[in-house]
Design a protein around this motif. Structure first.
Motif, PDB file in Angstrom:
ATOM      1  N   VAL A   1       0.861  -1.183   0.000  1.00  0.00           N
ATOM      2  CA  VAL A   1       0.000   0.000   0.000  1.00  0.00           C
ATOM      3  C   VAL A   1       0.896   1.231   0.000  1.00  0.00           C
ATOM      4  CG1 VAL A   1      -1.736   1.338   1.276  1.00  0.00           C
ATOM      5  CG2 VAL A   1      -1.864  -1.172   1.240  1.00  0.00           C
ATOM      6  N   THR A   2       0.594   2.186  -0.886  1.00  0.00           N
ATOM      7  CA  THR A   2       1.403   3.403  -0.961  1.00  0.00           C
ATOM      8  C   THR A   2       0.507   4.643  -0.934  1.00  0.00           C
ATOM      9  OG1 THR A   2       1.420   3.548  -3.391  1.00  0.00           O
ATOM     10  CG2 THR A   2       3.131   2.191  -2.345  1.00  0.00           C
ATOM     11  N   GLY A   3       1.096   5.768  -0.507  1.00  0.00           N
ATOM     12  CA  GLY A   3       0.364   7.028  -0.439  1.00  0.00           C
ATOM     13  C   GLY A   3       1.065   8.139  -1.203  1.00  0.00           C
ATOM     14  N   PHE A   4       0.732   9.375  -0.820  1.00  0.00           N
ATOM     15  CA  PHE A   4       1.314  10.546  -1.477  1.00  0.00           C
ATOM     16  C   PHE A   4       1.113  11.736  -0.553  1.00  0.00           C
ATOM     17  CE2 PHE A   4       2.267  13.788  -4.444  1.00  0.00           C
ATOM     18  CZ  PHE A   4       2.760  13.246  -5.623  1.00  0.00           C
ATOM     19  N   ASP A   5       2.148  12.507  -0.296  1.00  0.00           N
ATOM     20  CA  ASP A   5       2.174  13.747   0.508  1.00  0.00           C
ATOM     21  C   ASP A   5       3.206  13.661   1.619  1.00  0.00           C
ATOM     22  OD1 ASP A   5       0.282  15.179  -0.920  1.00  0.00           O
ATOM     23  OD2 ASP A   5      -1.381  14.673   0.433  1.00  0.00           O
ATOM     24  N   ASP A   6       3.280  12.498   2.307  1.00  0.00           N
ATOM     25  CA  ASP A   6       4.145  12.307   3.475  1.00  0.00           C
ATOM     26  C   ASP A   6       3.741  13.225   4.620  1.00  0.00           C
ATOM     27  OD1 ASP A   6       6.101  11.015   4.918  1.00  0.00           O
ATOM     28  OD2 ASP A   6       7.717  12.349   4.267  1.00  0.00           O
ATOM     29  N   ILE A   7       2.472  13.140   5.010  1.00  0.00           N
ATOM     30  CA  ILE A   7       2.001  13.851   6.197  1.00  0.00           C
ATOM     31  C   ILE A   7       2.613  13.178   7.423  1.00  0.00           C
ATOM     32  CG2 ILE A   7      -0.131  14.561   5.057  1.00  0.00           C
ATOM     33  CD1 ILE A   7      -1.580  12.328   6.581  1.00  0.00           C
ATOM     34  N   PRO A   8       2.657  13.843   8.579  1.00  0.00           N
ATOM     35  CA  PRO A   8       3.282  13.233   9.765  1.00  0.00           C
ATOM     36  C   PRO A   8       2.733  11.850  10.118  1.00  0.00           C
ATOM     37  CG  PRO A   8       2.930  15.567  10.134  1.00  0.00           C
ATOM     38  CD  PRO A   8       2.282  15.244   8.810  1.00  0.00           C
ATOM     39  N   LEU A   9       1.432  11.640   9.900  1.00  0.00           N
ATOM     40  CA  LEU A   9       0.826  10.352  10.235  1.00  0.00           C
ATOM     41  C   LEU A   9       1.425   9.211   9.430  1.00  0.00           C
ATOM     42  CD1 LEU A   9      -1.393   8.861  11.816  1.00  0.00           C
ATOM     43  CD2 LEU A   9      -2.980   9.419   9.943  1.00  0.00           C
ATOM     44  N   ALA A  10       1.951   9.506   8.249  1.00  0.00           N
ATOM     45  CA  ALA A  10       2.492   8.448   7.384  1.00  0.00           C
ATOM     46  C   ALA A  10       3.623   7.682   8.055  1.00  0.00           C
ATOM     47  CB  ALA A  10       2.967   9.049   6.057  1.00  0.00           C
ATOM     48  N   ALA A  11       4.375   8.351   8.910  1.00  0.00           N
ATOM     49  CA  ALA A  11       5.492   7.698   9.601  1.00  0.00           C
ATOM     50  C   ALA A  11       5.066   7.075  10.922  1.00  0.00           C
ATOM     51  CB  ALA A  11       6.616   8.700   9.843  1.00  0.00           C
ATOM     52  N   ASP A  12       3.820   7.267  11.327  1.00  0.00           N
ATOM     53  CA  ASP A  12       3.353   6.772  12.620  1.00  0.00           C
ATOM     54  C   ASP A  12       2.446   5.558  12.519  1.00  0.00           C
ATOM     55  OD1 ASP A  12       4.732   8.769  13.952  1.00  0.00           O
ATOM     56  OD2 ASP A  12       3.057  10.171  13.886  1.00  0.00           O
ATOM     57  N   VAL A  13       1.818   5.339  11.339  1.00  0.00           N
ATOM     58  CA  VAL A  13       0.936   4.181  11.197  1.00  0.00           C
ATOM     59  C   VAL A  13       1.776   2.907  11.134  1.00  0.00           C
ATOM     60  CG1 VAL A  13      -0.923   5.442  10.061  1.00  0.00           C
ATOM     61  CG2 VAL A  13       0.929   4.469   8.678  1.00  0.00           C
ATOM     62  N   THR A  14       1.096   1.771  11.285  1.00  0.00           N
ATOM     63  CA  THR A  14       1.762   0.465  11.199  1.00  0.00           C
ATOM     64  C   THR A  14       1.103  -0.347  10.091  1.00  0.00           C
ATOM     65  OG1 THR A  14       2.224   0.498  13.562  1.00  0.00           O
ATOM     66  CG2 THR A  14       2.391  -1.620  12.448  1.00  0.00           C
ATOM     67  N   PRO A  15       1.887  -0.783   9.101  1.00  0.00           N
ATOM     68  CA  PRO A  15       3.293  -0.454   8.870  1.00  0.00           C
ATOM     69  C   PRO A  15       3.456   0.992   8.384  1.00  0.00           C
ATOM     70  CG  PRO A  15       2.429  -1.695   7.029  1.00  0.00           C
ATOM     71  CD  PRO A  15       1.338  -1.669   8.048  1.00  0.00           C
ATOM     72  N   ARG A  16       4.650   1.531   8.587  1.00  0.00           N
ATOM     73  CA  ARG A  16       4.923   2.896   8.143  1.00  0.00           C
ATOM     74  C   ARG A  16       4.762   2.980   6.634  1.00  0.00           C
ATOM     75  NH1 ARG A  16      10.405   4.212   9.343  1.00  0.00           N
ATOM     76  NH2 ARG A  16       9.905   6.433   9.516  1.00  0.00           N
ATOM     77  N   LEU A  17       4.218   4.099   6.171  1.00  0.00           N
ATOM     78  CA  LEU A  17       3.709   4.199   4.806  1.00  0.00           C
ATOM     79  C   LEU A  17       4.781   4.622   3.797  1.00  0.00           C
ATOM     80  CD1 LEU A  17       1.032   4.000   3.173  1.00  0.00           C
ATOM     81  CD2 LEU A  17       0.713   6.448   3.619  1.00  0.00           C
ATOM     82  N   THR A  18       4.901   3.838   2.732  1.00  0.00           N
ATOM     83  CA  THR A  18       5.684   4.257   1.572  1.00  0.00           C
ATOM     84  C   THR A  18       4.891   5.342   0.854  1.00  0.00           C
ATOM     85  OG1 THR A  18       6.801   2.141   1.259  1.00  0.00           O
ATOM     86  CG2 THR A  18       6.567   3.525  -0.683  1.00  0.00           C
ATOM     87  N   THR A  19       5.548   6.447   0.513  1.00  0.00           N
ATOM     88  CA  THR A  19       4.804   7.593  -0.007  1.00  0.00           C
ATOM     89  C   THR A  19       5.712   8.482  -0.846  1.00  0.00           C
ATOM     90  OG1 THR A  19       3.322   9.407   0.656  1.00  0.00           O
ATOM     91  CG2 THR A  19       5.250   9.011   2.043  1.00  0.00           C
ATOM     92  N   VAL A  20       5.148   9.547  -1.384  1.00  0.00           N
ATOM     93  CA  VAL A  20       5.908  10.592  -2.059  1.00  0.00           C
ATOM     94  C   VAL A  20       5.865  11.820  -1.151  1.00  0.00           C
ATOM     95  CG1 VAL A  20       6.027  12.145  -4.040  1.00  0.00           C
ATOM     96  CG2 VAL A  20       5.430   9.733  -4.375  1.00  0.00           C
ATOM     97  N   SER A  21       7.019  12.297  -0.767  1.00  0.00           N
ATOM     98  CA  SER A  21       7.097  13.417   0.174  1.00  0.00           C
ATOM     99  C   SER A  21       7.101  14.744  -0.567  1.00  0.00           C
ATOM    100  CB  SER A  21       8.372  13.296   1.016  1.00  0.00           C
ATOM    101  OG  SER A  21       8.470  14.375   1.922  1.00  0.00           O
ATOM    102  N   LEU A  22       6.204  15.642  -0.176  1.00  0.00           N
ATOM    103  CA  LEU A  22       6.168  16.994  -0.724  1.00  0.00           C
ATOM    104  C   LEU A  22       6.679  17.979   0.326  1.00  0.00           C
ATOM    105  CD1 LEU A  22       2.745  17.117  -2.610  1.00  0.00           C
ATOM    106  CD2 LEU A  22       5.029  16.719  -3.544  1.00  0.00           C
ATOM    107  N   PRO A  23       7.434  18.998  -0.086  1.00  0.00           N
ATOM    108  CA  PRO A  23       8.046  19.947   0.860  1.00  0.00           C
ATOM    109  C   PRO A  23       7.063  21.056   1.263  1.00  0.00           C
ATOM    110  CG  PRO A  23       8.746  20.488  -1.364  1.00  0.00           C
ATOM    111  CD  PRO A  23       7.877  19.259  -1.481  1.00  0.00           C
TER     112      PRO A  23
END
Length: 346
Positions: A283-305
């Motif tokens: 499962v992958t996401g997009f944005d890299d909001i703070p929650l993305a690093a806190d869920v289990t499993p930690r989310l693979t995503t695209v980080s926006l600045p």
């Protein structure tokens, strides 16, 4: 003996008590850059203190530009816009300005009304976080309202997709999403479901297109890709993923979401259905909001600045305006791939 406090003390009364002109009193109490002698400044301040004069800030704002930078956003509840606003506020404080925030709720009529109201208070600059087209009826009226504001000395900056000649900061959603599609293809995923949000959200459409380009460029067969519309929310992701897992169990090896909140909902649906992530499904996401690093499993995503976007918006808003007919300045930011535990190599 000091006079008792009164409901209204005018600037004219302060000037008369100090024995100076109204213009001099206004310069002292209004923070004008024009020089006033020390003696006259002291007289005005003493008279204002004795009369307990309070400046009418609202009336002053109607007469001149304020130190505020107005932000009109579609939705203030998302984690991404919260990061942008925080960065805008930090940057504005470095030049003794402050940020006011209004929400338009994604409604073009409300957006136009909000911009009209905000501009009436003559902010120093106006930042709009939105995706809109000047070719629509409301878009054309909004563009004219913004042009009128700029002709009166204001500055307009757009954060998002637009087709009008204003300064803008945009995200390369399509190119950034292509990175994720290429990554999943390179790691062996061949049957993909894309949780694409809603068609009218331009960022979602661009990200979906980028996902497809990355997947197809990496050798995934278009017949093995399914695009599913859903509300852009955690609940939308949960409902869409639940239906998919119920109707097509075992058919896909990856779910790609156009933002992290949809992906978080999809993770919850997988957990409820007993589907292991990433053992059974990436499962992958997009944005890299703070929650993305806190869920289990930690989310693979695209980080926006987002912090950089907020800071850039303020810096651009505070630049000196050029000619009214000049082409708008365009700045673009690109995301970066962040690989975490919600995806795997097959």
């Amino acid at each position: 003996m000091p006079h008792p406090a009164r409901l209204t003390v005018t600037l004219r009364e302060v000037a008369a008590a100090a024995g100076v002109s109204v213009a001099t009193a206004s310069r002292v109490l209004g923070g004008s850059a024009r020089t006033v002698s020390a003696a006259n400044a002291r007289k005005v301040l003493e008279a204002a203190s004795e009369l307990r004069y309070t400046a009418d800030v609202a009336a002053r704002a109607m007469r001149r530009k304020s130190d505020s930078i107005a932000l009109v956003a579609d939705d203030l509840t998302t984690p991404s816009i919260a990061q942008v606003v925080a960065a805008m506020e930090r940057q504005a404080r470095t030049v003794d300005a402050f940020v006011t925030v209004s929400a338009a709720g994604g409604d073009p009529r409300r957006q136009l009304e909000t911009v009209r109201t905000v501009c009436a208070f003559r902010p120093r600059a106006l930042v709009i976080t939105s995706s809109w087209a000047a070719t629509t009826a409301y878009g054309a009226r909004l563009a004219e309202e913004l042009h009128s504001y700029e002709r009166r000395g204001g500055r307009v900056v757009i954060y998002g997709d637009m087709d009008a000649p204003f300064d803008a900061i945009g995200v390369d959603d399509r190119g950034s999403a292509r990175l994720m599609g290429a990554h999943l293809a390179a790691t062996g995923h061949r049957r993909i479901a894309i949780l694409a949000g809603t068609r009218e959200r331009t960022f979602a459409a661009a990200r979906t297109t980028g996902f497809l380009e990355g997947l197809l460029g990496g050798g995934v067969d278009v017949r093995d890709i399914r695009v599913i519309d859903c509300p852009v929310s955690r609940a939308g992701g949960y409902a869409a993923a639940s239906r998919l897992l119920d109707e097509s169990p075992g058919e896909f090896d990856a779910l790609m979401a156009v933002n992290d909140m949809i992906a978080v909902g999809a993770l919850s649906a997988c957990r409820a259905a007993g589907v292991d992530v990433p053992g059974r499904l990436s499962v992958t996401g997009f944005d890299d909001i703070p929650l993305a690093a806190d869920v289990t499993p930690r989310l693979t995503t695209v980080s926006l600045p987002f912090a950089e976007i907020g800071e850039r918006s303020i810096r651009l808003a505070l630049t000196v305006a050029g000619r009214p007919d000049r082409p708008g300045i365009r700045q673009t930011v690109t995301g970066r791939l962040v690989v975490r535990q919600s995806s795997k190599v097959i």
